[in-house]
Design a protein around this motif. Structure first.
Motif, short mmCIF file in Angstrom:
data_model
loop_
_atom_site.label_atom_id
_atom_site.label_comp_id
_atom_site.label_asym_id
_atom_site.label_seq_id
_atom_site.Cartn_x
_atom_site.Cartn_y
_atom_site.Cartn_z
N VAL A 1 57.35 101.98 69.87
CA VAL A 1 58.06 103.11 69.20
C VAL A 1 58.98 102.43 68.61
CG1 VAL A 1 59.49 105.16 69.73
CG2 VAL A 1 57.54 104.63 71.30
N GLY A 2 59.32 102.87 67.11
CA GLY A 2 60.30 102.31 66.39
C GLY A 2 60.81 103.61 65.53
N PHE A 3 61.03 103.45 64.11
CA PHE A 3 61.50 104.60 63.35
C PHE A 3 61.46 104.08 61.79
CE2 PHE A 3 65.01 101.84 63.67
CZ PHE A 3 65.90 102.19 62.63
N ARG A 4 61.66 105.26 61.04
CA ARG A 4 61.97 104.96 59.63
C ARG A 4 63.04 105.89 59.29
NH1 ARG A 4 56.92 105.19 56.26
NH2 ARG A 4 55.89 104.86 58.28
N THR A 5 63.71 105.64 58.07
CA THR A 5 65.08 106.24 57.86
C THR A 5 64.80 107.25 56.72
OG1 THR A 5 65.69 104.68 56.26
CG2 THR A 5 66.67 104.52 58.30
N ALA A 6 65.56 108.41 56.83
CA ALA A 6 65.44 109.47 55.93
C ALA A 6 66.95 109.50 55.22
CB ALA A 6 65.05 110.93 56.63
N ARG A 7 66.95 110.22 54.08
CA ARG A 7 68.24 110.51 53.45
C ARG A 7 67.86 111.92 52.68
NH1 ARG A 7 70.45 106.27 49.42
NH2 ARG A 7 72.31 107.80 49.41
N THR A 8 69.18 112.64 52.82
CA THR A 8 69.23 114.02 52.26
C THR A 8 69.07 113.73 50.52
OG1 THR A 8 70.49 114.92 53.65
CG2 THR A 8 70.61 116.14 51.58
N HIS A 9 68.48 114.50 49.91
CA HIS A 9 68.36 114.34 48.25
C HIS A 9 69.34 114.97 47.58
CE1 HIS A 9 66.72 115.62 44.56
NE2 HIS A 9 66.17 114.51 44.46
N PHE A 10 69.81 113.83 46.54
CA PHE A 10 70.81 114.10 45.81
C PHE A 10 70.27 114.22 44.23
CE2 PHE A 10 72.85 112.81 49.60
CZ PHE A 10 73.81 113.60 49.61
N ALA A 11 70.27 115.12 43.41
CA ALA A 11 69.38 115.10 42.18
C ALA A 11 70.38 114.16 41.15
CB ALA A 11 69.45 116.70 41.61
N ASP A 12 69.61 113.30 40.63
CA ASP A 12 70.13 112.47 39.51
C ASP A 12 71.21 111.42 39.91
OD1 ASP A 12 68.50 113.77 37.53
OD2 ASP A 12 69.78 115.50 37.77
#
Length: 839
Positions: free
Chosen positions: A383-394
């Protein structure tokens, strides 16, 4: 001489962000010249499912796409950042401003629509999808429902052990340390980290956010979560790293394919993922009931290097197998809600969700719909993981995208700087930080750099009035080394090297890898293009005048383009020097950049050269002289006057520590995966008004007038004949187009009072002109003008008259009209006149 009909070829291009399914698509691109004007109307449609905005760049070629160097500065309409997808988009290009006097029948217009993606992340377009079991599967806790998620970013691969170690090393040495962050495990540096709990992972995400100067997502009681196991609050709008929600993870795993069991289709094999083969499942095509044979070496865990298998439709790798991946949500059966938007799971629970299967799990567990779960304190070697980020246009990592192309650099609005004459240069696309580098960001990177295995031993502490104020009193040398340190800290390629080694200490002028994806200083040309925000001719980043409402500078009251309160900025002149303001305290320019005028001067890459502009005109990516004594600083500061805050103002300092000098970072690489393009047939257009062959006239060959003036009434040379003697005028014919042409010249003959003879570079051409036409040799743009001499001889017998005992010369005049036409297009012409008057 310049022509007037522009043939247009229109090229379409779209940027593929992460995958073809996420790429914007530009269609129905047309261009036509507005009759009787120098304006070109460009129309297009752009689709970008799941995205609220794209960045649209206009590129123009005059040689059928061999080069794209025609200036596109004077383009208005649906161009630049923040263009909403849709139909009927329109751009107007003013060729009369950007390309006056030029001509081509091979004009190409290319539009590029970009979705900006941080390096290492894929953009997952927002929208609805079917979540849950599919393809005849039957698990009760994952019924098929339709849910909607917003656009977000997800790491292309699972987090590696090397990435985990780098952030953890920084985190445990932090001034507010992450004291209980687990060491984790990993079979090799490029294998996924495992043996990390859900709590470890959310704290690691916060640590990486802090390390990179981003806003942490997870807080407890309003403070950044760095230790403990209190359930955190989540700032979903923060730009830092986080875990994906279960819905985000599943949408990503499906890669844009609807109703498929696995990320690449309804079946799976060891050619596509690292999992435990089980031939009893019809959809498992692996020929063995065992671990993946390639990776059963060296003892468990039998992980594989991240990215060892092909990506799905979004460019994501290992979404099936290798290691399970923690998600944000509490687990509970029966919680799927049809029609939900951005579902984030139950408000509480006992177990957290993980997804995707692992090296020791069978294909059943690698299905996109399978929901695994465990206590958030548990750790496993699969068990591990990968990161996410909220999208910011441009905006990427608080950087703005600066589109490539030509622009007018140098003084404007009547300013008179001798070292900044107006020139045209081109720059390649790049990123520039939205704000100046803060003191807290400087300290974060410097702390890491000093503790590096090859430490940055002479990196200055710098100064700053507060954590969110710009760092200052940093030398040019400090800054280039700090850029390298941040690049190394984030696993990017450093830009500056000395003798092939990363520059970490000293003051040896470095070599520059302009293609590297690390951090660097902007060139002077890049800085000025960014400051102007895509709007030509403005004195300051946001207009032709400036006040304390727009920037932090010292208003001395004597400059016509400043207004308002005088002295230092009244809001920030407190607490002793420096009177800096927090970065981002003022409104941004049209590229989204803040403080491009005032606050702190900003170091640029270039050596300063007072006459360098004279050799950089017309070049692409100018980078200054090869040596010098001073480096360029730009933008003015809290202690400088409005004069220094102008976008064209060039200041310079020795590359030592100066109290009001700071910087902002640039990056060369455009984190996108590619372009697609297409080209239309030629488009017929009308004549560009006032683009003609050039005819100049003058009383002497060295005093020709009229070049660049296309009004015949402005191109007149008046010659005075004293005592009715012959006088001579000159006509110059010049080809201003970028294509070869033969120019036909015709002129009037004599009159009762005057005789006219002509001669030119090929001998006497009187007969040709008097008979009607003289044709120049074939001329190309840049060839020397063809000069024709006209000698006007008064007829003394008819121009003298007796007045008593005196012989008087009558006052008469004769105007010679010289007309030229392109033999390529007879409608293209110009005219000039020589007027002879007796005296």
């Amino acid at each position: 001489m310049k022509a007037p009909v522009v043939g247009l070829i229109v090229a379409l291009a779209s940027t593929i962000a992460g995958s073809a399914t996420a790429a914007p698509v530009v269609t129905n691109l047309t261009a036509s010249q507005r009759t009787g004007t120098k304006l070109v109307d460009i129309a297009y449609d752009v689709a970008a499912p799941g995205f609220a905005a794209v960045t649209v760049s206009l590129e123009i070629s005059s040689d059928a796409g061999a080069t794209w160097t025609v200036p596109a500065t004077s383009a208005t309409g649906h161009v630049g950042a923040g263009v909403a997808p849709g139909t009927g988009k329109a751009i107007v290009w003013d060729a009369g401003v950007d390309w006056a006097g030029n001509y081509s029948t091979q004009m190409n217009f290319r539009l590029v629509a970009d979705i900006l993606v941080p390096v290492g992340l894929a953009v997952i377009p927002g929208g609805s999808f079917t979540m849950g079991r599919t393809s005849g599967d039957t698990e009760s806790d994952a019924p098929p429902v339709t849910v909607t998620v917003g656009t977000f970013y997800l790491a292309e691969t699972e987090t590696t052990k090397a990435q985990w170690d780098m952030v953890r090393t920084w985190a445990v040495a932090h001034s507010s340390p992450y004291t209980d962050l687990a060491a984790g495990a990993g079979k090799a540096a490029d294998h996924p980290v495992q043996m990390v709990s859900w709590w470890d992972v959310v704290k690691w995400c916060n640590a990486r956010s802090e390390m990179e100067g981003l806003t942490p997502v997870y807080t407890v009681g309003g403070a950044v979560m760095r230790t403990g196991t209190m359930v955190p609050d989540v700032n979903w709008a923060a730009n830092g790293y986080r875990l994906p929600t279960e819905a985000e993870w599943e949408k990503s795993a499906r890669g844009g394919l609807a109703g498929k069991r696995f990320p690449l289709g309804d079946q799976i094999s060891h050619a596509e993922a690292n999992y435990y083969g089980a031939t009893g499942y019809a959809y498992d095509l692996s020929p063995i009931d065992n671990y993946h044979p390639t990776y059963t070496t060296g003892g468990v865990p039998y992980t594989s290097a991240v990215g060892s298998f092909s990506g799905n439709g979004f460019g994501l790798k290992d979404m099936a197998g290798n290691v399970y991946e923690w998600c944000w949500d509490w687990f509970a059966p029966g919680t799927y809600t049809n029609g939900a938007t951005d579902p984030r799971g139950p408000a509480s629970g006992t177990f957290r969700v993980f997804r995707g299967g692992g090296w020791s799990a069978i294909a059943f567990n690698a299905r996109a719909s399978l929901r695994g779960n465990s206590a958030p304190t548990d750790t496993y070697d699969n068990v591990g993981f990968r990161t996410a980020r909220t999208h910011f246009a441009d905006v990427v990592d608080d950087f703005s995208f600066i589109p490539g192309g030509s622009f007018a650099m140098g003084l404007t609005n009547g300013d008179t700087d001798s070292d900044a004459p107006p020139i045209t240069v081109s720059v390649s696309p790049f990123y520039l930080a939205v704000t100046e580098t803060t003191k807290v960001h400087w300290d974060t990177v410097r702390t890491w750099a000093l503790a590096h295995s090859s430490p940055y031993t002479d990196l200055a502490a710098g100064e700053g009035k507060a954590a969110d104020h710009p760092v200052q009193t940093v030398s040019w040398w400090d800054v280039v080394k700090w850029c390298n340190a941040r690049s190394e800290m984030e696993g990017l390629t450093p830009v500056y090297t000395v003798g092939g080694t990363v520059m970490r200490t000293g003051t040896t002028v470095p070599d520059v890898n302009w293609a590297a994806n690390g951090y660097r200083l902007p060139t002077e040309a890049e800085w000025e293009k960014a400051a102007r925000g895509g709007v030509p001719g403005r004195r300051f980043p946001r207009g032709n005048t400036i006040s304390h409402a727009e920037a932090n500078f010292k208003n001395v009251g004597g400059e016509s383009y400043q207004s308002g309160t005088t002295g230092y900025h009244p809001t920030y002149a407190t607490g002793g020097f420096p009177y800096t303001s927090p970065v981002g305290s003022f409104a941004a320019n049209d590229f989204g950049l803040k403080n491009m005028a005032g606050n702190a001067f900003e170091w640029c890459w270039d050596w300063y050269g007072g006459t360098y502009y004279t050799v950089s005109n017309g070049t692409t990516d100018p980078r200054g002289p090869t040596s010098g004594a001073d480096r360029v600083v730009r933008g003015g500061s809290w202690i400088s006057i409005a004069f220094s805050a102008r976008s064209s103002c060039r200041d310079a300092d020795t590359p030592t520590r100066v109290a009001d000098n700071g910087f902002r970072m640039a990056r060369s690489s455009v984190p996108e995966s590619g372009h697609g393009s297409a080209t239309t047939d030629n488009v017929a257009v009308d004549t560009l008004a006032a683009v003609r062959p050039d005819v100049a006239v003058g009383a002497s060959a060295g005093a020709l007038t009229g070049v660049g003036l296309y009004s015949p009434t402005s191109q007149v040379a008046t010659l005075i004949s004293k005592k009715a003697k012959p006088v001579t005028g000159y006509v110059s014919v010049f080809n201003r187009s970028n294509r070869p042409d033969v120019i036909a010249v015709s002129g009037t003959g004599g009159s009762a009072f005057f005789a006219v003879t002509y001669s030119g570079p090929e001998g006497n051409i009187t007969a040709g002109l008097l008979a009607g036409t003289y044709r120049t040799p074939e001329m190309e743009q840049g060839d020397a003008p063809v000069s024709i001499r006209a000698t006007i001889t008064p007829n003394k017998k008819k121009l003298t008259k007796k007045k008593g005992k005196k012989t008087v010369i009558l006052k008469k005049n004769h105007t010679l009209l010289i007309q030229v036409k392109s033999t390529f297009d007879a409608a293209i012409g110009d005219a000039a006149s020589i007027s002879a008057q007796t005296k």
